[in-house]
Design an enzyme around this catalytic site. Structure first.
Site, PDB file in Angstrom:
ATOM      1  N   ASP A  35       0.836  -1.203   0.000  1.00 55.50           N
ATOM      2  CA  ASP A  35       0.000   0.000   0.000  1.00 55.50           C
ATOM      3  C   ASP A  35       0.867   1.247   0.000  1.00 55.50           C
ATOM      4  OD1 ASP A  35      -1.854   2.144   0.966  1.00 55.50           O
ATOM      5  OD2 ASP A  35      -3.248   0.462   1.124  1.00 55.50           O
ATOM      6  N   LEU A  37      -0.100   4.083   1.050  1.00 57.76           N
ATOM      7  CA  LEU A  37      -0.546   4.946   2.149  1.00 57.76           C
ATOM      8  C   LEU A  37      -0.813   6.364   1.649  1.00 57.76           C
ATOM      9  CD1 LEU A  37       1.631   3.784   5.198  1.00 57.76           C
ATOM     10  CD2 LEU A  37      -0.622   2.973   4.452  1.00 57.76           C
ATOM     11  N   ILE A  60       1.981   0.862  -6.491  1.00 57.61           N
ATOM     12  CA  ILE A  60       1.826  -0.226  -7.479  1.00 57.61           C
ATOM     13  C   ILE A  60       2.369   0.178  -8.859  1.00 57.61           C
ATOM     14  CG2 ILE A  60      -0.084  -1.486  -6.385  1.00 57.61           C
ATOM     15  CD1 ILE A  60      -1.966   0.010  -8.388  1.00 57.61           C
ATOM     16  N   GLU A  84      -7.322   4.819  -6.602  1.00 56.95           N
ATOM     17  CA  GLU A  84      -7.939   6.079  -6.212  1.00 56.95           C
ATOM     18  C   GLU A  84      -9.428   5.824  -6.358  1.00 56.95           C
ATOM     19  OE1 GLU A  84      -6.795   8.884  -5.012  1.00 56.95           O
ATOM     20  OE2 GLU A  84      -4.697   8.297  -5.056  1.00 56.95           O
ATOM     21  N   THR A 100      -2.785   5.644 -11.084  1.00 58.88           N
ATOM     22  CA  THR A 100      -2.871   4.479 -10.196  1.00 58.88           C
ATOM     23  C   THR A 100      -3.776   3.394 -10.776  1.00 58.88           C
ATOM     24  OG1 THR A 100      -2.327   5.550  -8.119  1.00 58.88           O
ATOM     25  CG2 THR A 100      -3.847   3.710  -7.987  1.00 58.88           C
ATOM     26  N   ASP A 131     -19.482  -1.440  -9.665  1.00 56.63           N
ATOM     27  CA  ASP A 131     -20.629  -1.402 -10.588  1.00 56.63           C
ATOM     28  C   ASP A 131     -20.658  -0.092 -11.379  1.00 56.63           C
ATOM     29  OD1 ASP A 131     -21.331   0.293  -8.497  1.00 56.63           O
ATOM     30  OD2 ASP A 131     -23.291  -0.610  -8.115  1.00 56.63           O
ATOM     31  N   GLU A 132     -19.850   0.893 -10.957  1.00 60.74           N
ATOM     32  CA  GLU A 132     -19.910   2.205 -11.618  1.00 60.74           C
ATOM     33  C   GLU A 132     -19.418   2.147 -13.062  1.00 60.74           C
ATOM     34  OE1 GLU A 132     -18.869   5.612  -9.293  1.00 60.74           O
ATOM     35  OE2 GLU A 132     -19.145   4.532  -7.421  1.00 60.74           O
ATOM     36  N   SER A 156     -14.800   6.080 -12.657  1.00 60.96           N
ATOM     37  CA  SER A 156     -15.306   4.829 -13.242  1.00 60.96           C
ATOM     38  C   SER A 156     -14.615   4.530 -14.576  1.00 60.96           C
ATOM     39  CB  SER A 156     -16.826   4.856 -13.386  1.00 60.96           C
ATOM     40  OG  SER A 156     -17.262   5.994 -14.077  1.00 60.96           O
ATOM     41  N   ASP A 285     -26.122  19.790  -7.526  1.00 57.37           N
ATOM     42  CA  ASP A 285     -25.738  18.401  -7.805  1.00 57.37           C
ATOM     43  C   ASP A 285     -24.288  18.281  -8.291  1.00 57.37           C
ATOM     44  OD1 ASP A 285     -26.113  15.720  -7.870  1.00 57.37           O
ATOM     45  OD2 ASP A 285     -27.677  15.721  -9.403  1.00 57.37           O
ATOM     46  N   GLY A 288     -22.394  15.348 -13.727  1.00 60.96           N
ATOM     47  CA  GLY A 288     -22.461  13.982 -14.292  1.00 60.96           C
ATOM     48  C   GLY A 288     -22.904  12.935 -13.292  1.00 60.96           C
TER      49      GLY A 288
HETATM   50  N1  LIG Z   1     -15.858   1.619  -1.614  1.00 64.49           N
HETATM   51  C1  LIG Z   1     -16.763   1.045  -2.403  1.00 64.49           C
HETATM   52  O1  LIG Z   1     -17.962   1.203  -2.177  1.00 64.49           O
HETATM   53  C2  LIG Z   1     -16.317   0.176  -3.559  1.00 64.49           C
HETATM   54  C3  LIG Z   1     -17.286  -0.560  -4.242  1.00 64.49           C
HETATM   55  C4  LIG Z   1     -16.876  -1.402  -5.288  1.00 64.49           C
HETATM   56  C5  LIG Z   1     -15.543  -1.498  -5.616  1.00 64.49           C
HETATM   57  N2  LIG Z   1     -14.622  -0.751  -4.933  1.00 64.49           N
HETATM   58  C6  LIG Z   1     -13.206  -0.914  -5.311  1.00 64.49           C
HETATM   59  O2  LIG Z   1     -12.574  -1.537  -4.201  1.00 64.49           O
HETATM   60  C7  LIG Z   1     -11.223  -1.091  -4.095  1.00 64.49           C
HETATM   61  C8  LIG Z   1     -10.980  -0.568  -2.703  1.00 64.49           C
HETATM   62  O3  LIG Z   1     -11.884   0.503  -2.447  1.00 64.49           O
HETATM   63  P1  LIG Z   1     -11.848   1.279  -1.050  1.00 64.49           P
HETATM   64  O4  LIG Z   1     -13.157   1.923  -0.883  1.00 64.49           O
HETATM   65  O5  LIG Z   1     -11.308   0.382  -0.010  1.00 64.49           O
HETATM   66  O6  LIG Z   1     -10.763   2.402  -1.391  1.00 64.49           O
HETATM   67  P2  LIG Z   1      -9.898   3.292  -0.408  1.00 64.49           P
HETATM   68  O7  LIG Z   1      -9.731   4.599  -1.112  1.00 64.49           O
HETATM   69  O8  LIG Z   1     -10.453   3.290   0.973  1.00 64.49           O
HETATM   70  O9  LIG Z   1      -8.493   2.542  -0.327  1.00 64.49           O
HETATM   71  C9  LIG Z   1      -7.602   2.515  -1.402  1.00 64.49           C
HETATM   72  C10 LIG Z   1      -6.250   2.026  -0.876  1.00 64.49           C
HETATM   73  O10 LIG Z   1      -5.352   1.955  -1.979  1.00 64.49           O
HETATM   74  C11 LIG Z   1      -4.116   2.576  -1.599  1.00 64.49           C
HETATM   75  N3  LIG Z   1      -3.499   3.118  -2.824  1.00 64.49           N
HETATM   76  C12 LIG Z   1      -3.945   4.156  -3.584  1.00 64.49           C
HETATM   77  N4  LIG Z   1      -3.084   4.363  -4.606  1.00 64.49           N
HETATM   78  C13 LIG Z   1      -2.092   3.433  -4.496  1.00 64.49           C
HETATM   79  C14 LIG Z   1      -0.941   3.136  -5.261  1.00 64.49           C
HETATM   80  N5  LIG Z   1      -0.612   3.844  -6.347  1.00 64.49           N
HETATM   81  N6  LIG Z   1      -0.160   2.098  -4.872  1.00 64.49           N
HETATM   82  C15 LIG Z   1      -0.468   1.375  -3.755  1.00 64.49           C
HETATM   83  N7  LIG Z   1      -1.546   1.627  -2.981  1.00 64.49           N
HETATM   84  C16 LIG Z   1      -2.355   2.647  -3.356  1.00 64.49           C
HETATM   85  C17 LIG Z   1      -4.512   3.666  -0.621  1.00 64.49           C
HETATM   86  O11 LIG Z   1      -3.419   4.072   0.196  1.00 64.49           O
HETATM   87  C18 LIG Z   1      -5.625   2.988   0.161  1.00 64.49           C
HETATM   88  O12 LIG Z   1      -5.106   2.250   1.241  1.00 64.49           O
HETATM   89  C19 LIG Z   1     -11.029  -0.042  -5.195  1.00 64.49           C
HETATM   90  O13 LIG Z   1     -10.396  -0.656  -6.273  1.00 64.49           O
HETATM   91  C20 LIG Z   1     -12.450   0.374  -5.552  1.00 64.49           C
HETATM   92  O14 LIG Z   1     -12.530   0.762  -6.898  1.00 64.49           O
HETATM   93  C21 LIG Z   1     -14.977   0.068  -3.911  1.00 64.49           C
END
Ligand SMILES: NC(=O)c1ccc[n+]([C@@H]2O[C@H](COP(=O)([O-])OP(=O)(O)OC[C@H]3O[C@@H](n4cnc5c(N)ncnc54)[C@H](O)[C@@H]3O)[C@@H](O)[C@H]2O)c1
Length: 347
Positions: A35, A37, A60, A84, A100, A131-132, A156, A285, A288
């Site tokens: 991560d 962070l 990553i 992100e 990212t 789902d987005e 998305s 709003d 988009g």
């Molecule tokens: N939150 C939701 O409702 C939801 C729903 C469906 C899918 N998702 C997907 O699930 C995944 C996690 O979502 P979340 O809500 O936990 O997100 P989050 O933003 O809470 O966490 C993202 C994590 O990724 C890390 N990160 C960001 N850029 C990075 C990089 N370049 N290298 C390494 N680490 C990096 C961040 O430090 C963080 O710990 C995402 O891929 C998101 O698209 C989220």
């Protein structure tokens, strides 16, 4: 040893819940969190995980570090949460999202393929998506795994781009991937910029609860632990190259979500006068703003036997109680760089 999980984004909301889930249900498995962070990553969210697990702080997009983590940890499961993830931030600053979500996912796929070809074995790469990517629905209908991608926000679109790369790595290279597309999650450890934690914390501190537009945008809400179980089920029983939609059968308007949270807070922490609902206001709003998302999760139910265990009633209660009981976690975040990038609330 059962499995060795390399979990990208494991210090974020869903990733940290997944790490705790593995820690609690598979004591013989090992986890390496990878991560960067960012503002959304929080090591506090991993407190309490077993000392056998490890964390690497890294991006990553950093090919060398990714290659090193794979070579040294030797995972048989790579669960890719890192992204992100906030739509409002993607509107204000899309570049980081492309970097990212698209380039970072490419880097992981590229390095993981090299690793897989050298080691073979029962390796699986699970792409955690949303789902987005399917766009917006009208008043009827559901997203299925066959729904064409029509992403509408930079967030998305960047997730869609990464999903397409994952698909191509399967079709072109037979690199072992599975993709899950999930609806909106809620639960412990969610960063307080997303709808539910923002509502809880703003309500308690007497701030306005500004809802985007008319508050009638509909999302399907799933308790985060149910999502983690769905991901785990897809990893264990899913067919390589397949996509599985994960959803909660819990369609609610943003206004219904905010009302329900206010009602729970009225019970748990009653105000001296009136209801938390009195703090609701409506603001312009989001550009988009997708109107409705709804998931048809019948494939994962029929093929893999997964379905949500938590109801909207029980899940929301658990979530509000968690935030009330974890003031330290919240305080540590709020004392940092937390700020709302836009004025309204929406999911
Ligand atoms: N939150 C939701 O409702 C939801 C729903 C469906 C899918 N998702 C997907 O699930 C995944 C996690 O979502 P979340 O809500 O936990 O997100 P989050 O933003 O809470 O966490 C993202 C994590 O990724 C890390 N990160 C960001 N850029 C990075 C990089 N370049 N290298 C390494 N680490 C990096 C961040 O430090 C963080 O710990 C995402 O891929 C998101 O698209 C989220």
């Amino acid at each position: 040893m059962k499995h060795r999980y390399l979990v990208t984004g494991g210090a974020g909301f869903i990733g940290s819940n997944f790490v705790h889930f593995i820690d609690q249900t598979e004591p013989e498995s090992l986890v390496l969190v990878f991560d960067k962070l960012t503002y959304a990553g929080n090591l506090d969210s991993l407190k309490g995980m077993g000392p056998q697990h490890q964390v690497v702080v890294g991006d990553i997009c950093d090919e060398q570090l990714v290659a090193q983590a794979l070579a040294q940890f030797k995972p048989d499961r790579l669960v890719h949460f890192a992204a992100e993830s906030h739509v409002d931030r993607s509107i204000d600053g899309p570049k980081e999202f492309v970097k990212t979500n698209v380039l970072g996912t490419f880097t992981l796929l590229h390095q993981a393929k090299i690793y897989f070809e050298a080691n073979k074995g029962d390796f699986r790469f699970l792409q955690v998506s949303t789902d987005e990517v399917y766009g917006s629905l009208g008043e009827t209908g559901y997203f299925t795994e066959e729904t064409p991608y029509q992403p509408n926000s930079p967030y998305s679109a960047s997730k869609a781009g990464s999903d397409h790369l994952v698909r191509a790595w399967w079709h072109t290279y037979h690199f072992p991937v599975i993709t899950t597309n999930c609806s909106n999650n809620y639960g412990p450890f969610q960063f307080p910029e997303k709808l539910i934690p923002v509502v809880i914390l703003s309500a308690l501190s007497g701030k306005p609860l500004p809802i985007y537009g008319d508050g009638q945008n509909i999302r399907d809400w799933l308790f985060v632990l149910d999502h983690c179980k769905g991901i785990h089920r897809a990893l264990e029983r899913g067919e390589l190259g397949e996509c599985y939609n994960i959803g909660g059968n819990n369609e609610l308007t943003n206004l219904q979500v905010v009302h329900r949270i206010c009602e729970i807070l009225d019970l748990r922490r009653p105000k001296q006068k009136g209801s938390y609902k009195d703090q609701i206001t409506f603001v312009k709003d989001r550009p988009g703003h997708d109107r409705r998302y709804a998931i048809d999760a019948s494939k994962i139910k029929a093929k893999l036997g997964w379905q949500p265990e938590e109801s909207f009633e029980s899940g929301f209660l658990k979530t509000v109680d968690w935030y009330l009981e974890h003031e330290d976690w919240v305080k540590n975040i709020l004392s940092g760089e937390y700020r709302l990038t836009r004025q309204g609330l929406g999911a």
